[in-house]
Design a protein around this motif. Structure first.
Motif, PDB file in Angstrom:
ATOM      1  N   THR A   4       0.835  -1.211   0.000  1.00 51.02           N
ATOM      2  CA  THR A   4       0.000   0.000   0.000  1.00 51.02           C
ATOM      3  C   THR A   4       0.866   1.256   0.000  1.00 51.02           C
ATOM      4  O   THR A   4       1.915   1.301   0.654  1.00 51.02           O
ATOM      5  CB  THR A   4      -0.934   0.029   1.239  1.00 51.02           C
ATOM      6  OG1 THR A   4      -0.147  -0.139   2.421  1.00 51.02           O
ATOM      7  CG2 THR A   4      -1.976  -1.079   1.168  1.00 51.02           C
ATOM      8  N   ILE A   5       0.410   2.274  -0.747  1.00 51.82           N
ATOM      9  CA  ILE A   5       1.127   3.551  -0.838  1.00 51.82           C
ATOM     10  C   ILE A   5       0.124   4.694  -0.706  1.00 51.82           C
ATOM     11  O   ILE A   5      -0.866   4.748  -1.431  1.00 51.82           O
ATOM     12  CB  ILE A   5       1.857   3.716  -2.183  1.00 51.82           C
ATOM     13  CG1 ILE A   5       2.820   2.568  -2.446  1.00 51.82           C
ATOM     14  CG2 ILE A   5       2.576   5.067  -2.243  1.00 51.82           C
ATOM     15  CD1 ILE A   5       3.394   2.568  -3.866  1.00 51.82           C
ATOM     16  N   GLU A   6       0.426   5.609   0.221  1.00 52.57           N
ATOM     17  CA  GLU A   6      -0.345   6.846   0.327  1.00 52.57           C
ATOM     18  C   GLU A   6       0.448   7.934  -0.405  1.00 52.57           C
ATOM     19  O   GLU A   6       1.625   8.137  -0.131  1.00 52.57           O
ATOM     20  CB  GLU A   6      -0.517   7.246   1.788  1.00 52.57           C
ATOM     21  CG  GLU A   6      -1.203   8.586   1.962  1.00 52.57           C
ATOM     22  CD  GLU A   6      -1.264   9.034   3.408  1.00 52.57           C
ATOM     23  OE1 GLU A   6      -2.064   9.922   3.703  1.00 52.57           O
ATOM     24  OE2 GLU A   6      -0.497   8.507   4.246  1.00 52.57           O
ATOM     25  N   THR A  48       1.951  -3.404  -8.227  1.00 55.47           N
ATOM     26  CA  THR A  48       1.023  -4.325  -7.573  1.00 55.47           C
ATOM     27  C   THR A  48       0.432  -3.729  -6.291  1.00 55.47           C
ATOM     28  O   THR A  48      -0.390  -4.370  -5.642  1.00 55.47           O
ATOM     29  CB  THR A  48       1.756  -5.638  -7.229  1.00 55.47           C
ATOM     30  OG1 THR A  48       2.921  -5.336  -6.444  1.00 55.47           O
ATOM     31  CG2 THR A  48       2.154  -6.388  -8.489  1.00 55.47           C
ATOM     32  N   ALA A  49       0.820  -2.522  -5.938  1.00 59.61           N
ATOM     33  CA  ALA A  49       0.364  -1.891  -4.690  1.00 59.61           C
ATOM     34  C   ALA A  49      -1.032  -1.297  -4.836  1.00 59.61           C
ATOM     35  O   ALA A  49      -1.452  -0.908  -5.926  1.00 59.61           O
ATOM     36  CB  ALA A  49       1.340  -0.791  -4.274  1.00 59.61           C
ATOM     37  N   THR A  50      -1.718  -1.206  -3.716  1.00 61.56           N
ATOM     38  CA  THR A  50      -2.946  -0.422  -3.617  1.00 61.56           C
ATOM     39  C   THR A  50      -2.500   0.999  -3.319  1.00 61.56           C
ATOM     40  O   THR A  50      -1.762   1.232  -2.356  1.00 61.56           O
ATOM     41  CB  THR A  50      -3.840  -0.959  -2.476  1.00 61.56           C
ATOM     42  OG1 THR A  50      -4.198  -2.311  -2.775  1.00 61.56           O
ATOM     43  CG2 THR A  50      -5.090  -0.108  -2.307  1.00 61.56           C
ATOM     44  N   VAL A  51      -2.926   1.948  -4.148  1.00 67.60           N
ATOM     45  CA  VAL A  51      -2.436   3.323  -4.050  1.00 67.60           C
ATOM     46  C   VAL A  51      -3.625   4.265  -3.910  1.00 67.60           C
ATOM     47  O   VAL A  51      -4.617   4.125  -4.625  1.00 67.60           O
ATOM     48  CB  VAL A  51      -1.609   3.704  -5.299  1.00 67.60           C
ATOM     49  CG1 VAL A  51      -0.989   5.085  -5.145  1.00 67.60           C
ATOM     50  CG2 VAL A  51      -0.542   2.662  -5.598  1.00 67.60           C
ATOM     51  N   LEU A  73      -8.161   3.878   4.157  1.00 68.46           N
ATOM     52  CA  LEU A  73      -8.364   2.577   4.786  1.00 68.46           C
ATOM     53  C   LEU A  73      -7.991   2.624   6.273  1.00 68.46           C
ATOM     54  O   LEU A  73      -7.215   3.479   6.702  1.00 68.46           O
ATOM     55  CB  LEU A  73      -7.534   1.511   4.068  1.00 68.46           C
ATOM     56  CG  LEU A  73      -7.786   1.394   2.559  1.00 68.46           C
ATOM     57  CD1 LEU A  73      -6.867   0.351   1.946  1.00 68.46           C
ATOM     58  CD2 LEU A  73      -9.244   1.072   2.273  1.00 68.46           C
ATOM     59  N   SER A  74      -8.534   1.675   7.054  1.00 70.26           N
ATOM     60  CA  SER A  74      -8.270   1.687   8.494  1.00 70.26           C
ATOM     61  C   SER A  74      -6.833   1.290   8.824  1.00 70.26           C
ATOM     62  O   SER A  74      -6.236   1.822   9.745  1.00 70.26           O
ATOM     63  CB  SER A  74      -9.259   0.771   9.233  1.00 70.26           C
ATOM     64  OG  SER A  74      -9.153  -0.548   8.765  1.00 70.26           O
ATOM     65  N   GLU A  75      -6.267   0.360   8.074  1.00 69.34           N
ATOM     66  CA  GLU A  75      -4.867  -0.044   8.271  1.00 69.34           C
ATOM     67  C   GLU A  75      -3.975   0.987   7.568  1.00 69.34           C
ATOM     68  O   GLU A  75      -4.169   1.280   6.393  1.00 69.34           O
ATOM     69  CB  GLU A  75      -4.646  -1.431   7.655  1.00 69.34           C
ATOM     70  CG  GLU A  75      -3.329  -2.076   7.979  1.00 69.34           C
ATOM     71  CD  GLU A  75      -3.235  -2.505   9.438  1.00 69.34           C
ATOM     72  OE1 GLU A  75      -2.104  -2.490   9.947  1.00 69.34           O
ATOM     73  OE2 GLU A  75      -4.263  -2.840  10.046  1.00 69.34           O
ATOM     74  N   PRO A  76      -2.995   1.578   8.255  1.00 63.96           N
ATOM     75  CA  PRO A  76      -2.147   2.598   7.619  1.00 63.96           C
ATOM     76  C   PRO A  76      -1.383   2.045   6.407  1.00 63.96           C
ATOM     77  O   PRO A  76      -1.085   0.860   6.332  1.00 63.96           O
ATOM     78  CB  PRO A  76      -1.159   2.992   8.722  1.00 63.96           C
ATOM     79  CG  PRO A  76      -1.760   2.513   9.998  1.00 63.96           C
ATOM     80  CD  PRO A  76      -2.631   1.344   9.651  1.00 63.96           C
TER      81      PRO A  76
END
Length: 186
Positions: A42-44, A97-100, A107-110
């Motif tokens: 995951t990437i913010e 392949t990340a959720t960005v 999302l609740s998980e950082p």
């Protein structure tokens, strides 16, 4: 006499204000060749920091004297910071392949990584090349990956003329930036 001039004045004012709309151009994500597996899931993406001229709704290009001038009456279709950030998020999502997602993280998980991009230059040069330069930093609060800061300088040919060509070149440059970030996160 005053009564007849007021409606005429209002009509003229409305006609003058209702002139032709300025053309507006999108910053669109580029179509990637393939997805890259990277080290984070995951990437913010923080709002991309743009120089003052690039954060304006007007599309600027360099003239032969080196000055940045408005390119006709053309405008960006969206707020430039939001448009560049959204295009970068879409490019990273399509290329890795990340959720960005853009900040704030939904999302609740950082997120495992946080991307901060600071653009120093973003304009079409007089020689027909679009320049996108600056630095990007990846923070990883949970130490999933090693944190780092990298400089980038991307040059993309502006194919064609006018605002549409500049918008396509900027979109392509943002795609190249997403590719650089993806490679750095492998």
């Amino acid at each position: 006499m005053t009564m007849t001039l007021r409606p005429l004045f209002l009509t003229c004012l409305l006609v003058a204000c209702a002139g032709p709309e300025e053309p507006r151009f999108l910053i669109e994500p580029a179509a990637p060749d393939r997805k890259e597996r990277i080290a984070v899931a995951t990437i913010e993406v923080r709002d991309v920091s743009l120089p003052a001229y690039a954060a304006e709704p007007v599309i600027y290009a360099e003239d032969i004297s080196g000055a940045l001038m408005p390119l006709g009456a053309s405008l960006w279709a969206d707020d430039p910071v939001r448009g560049v950030t959204t295009a970068l998020v879409a490019d990273l999502s399509d290329r890795t392949t990340a959720t960005v997602a853009a900040e704030p993280w939904p999302l609740s998980e950082p997120a495992q990584a946080r991307l901060d991009v600071r653009v120093a230059q973003a304009f079409a040069r007089a020689d027909g090349v679009f320049t996108l330069s600056g630095q990007f930093a990846v923070a990883s609060p949970d130490d999933v990956v090693r944190e780092f800061v990298r400089r980038f300088e991307i040059k993309v040919p502006v194919v064609g003329e006018g605002s549409g060509a500049v918008a396509r070149a900027q979109s392509s440059a943002i795609g190249e930036l997403a590719a650089l970030v993806g490679t750095a996160l492998r």
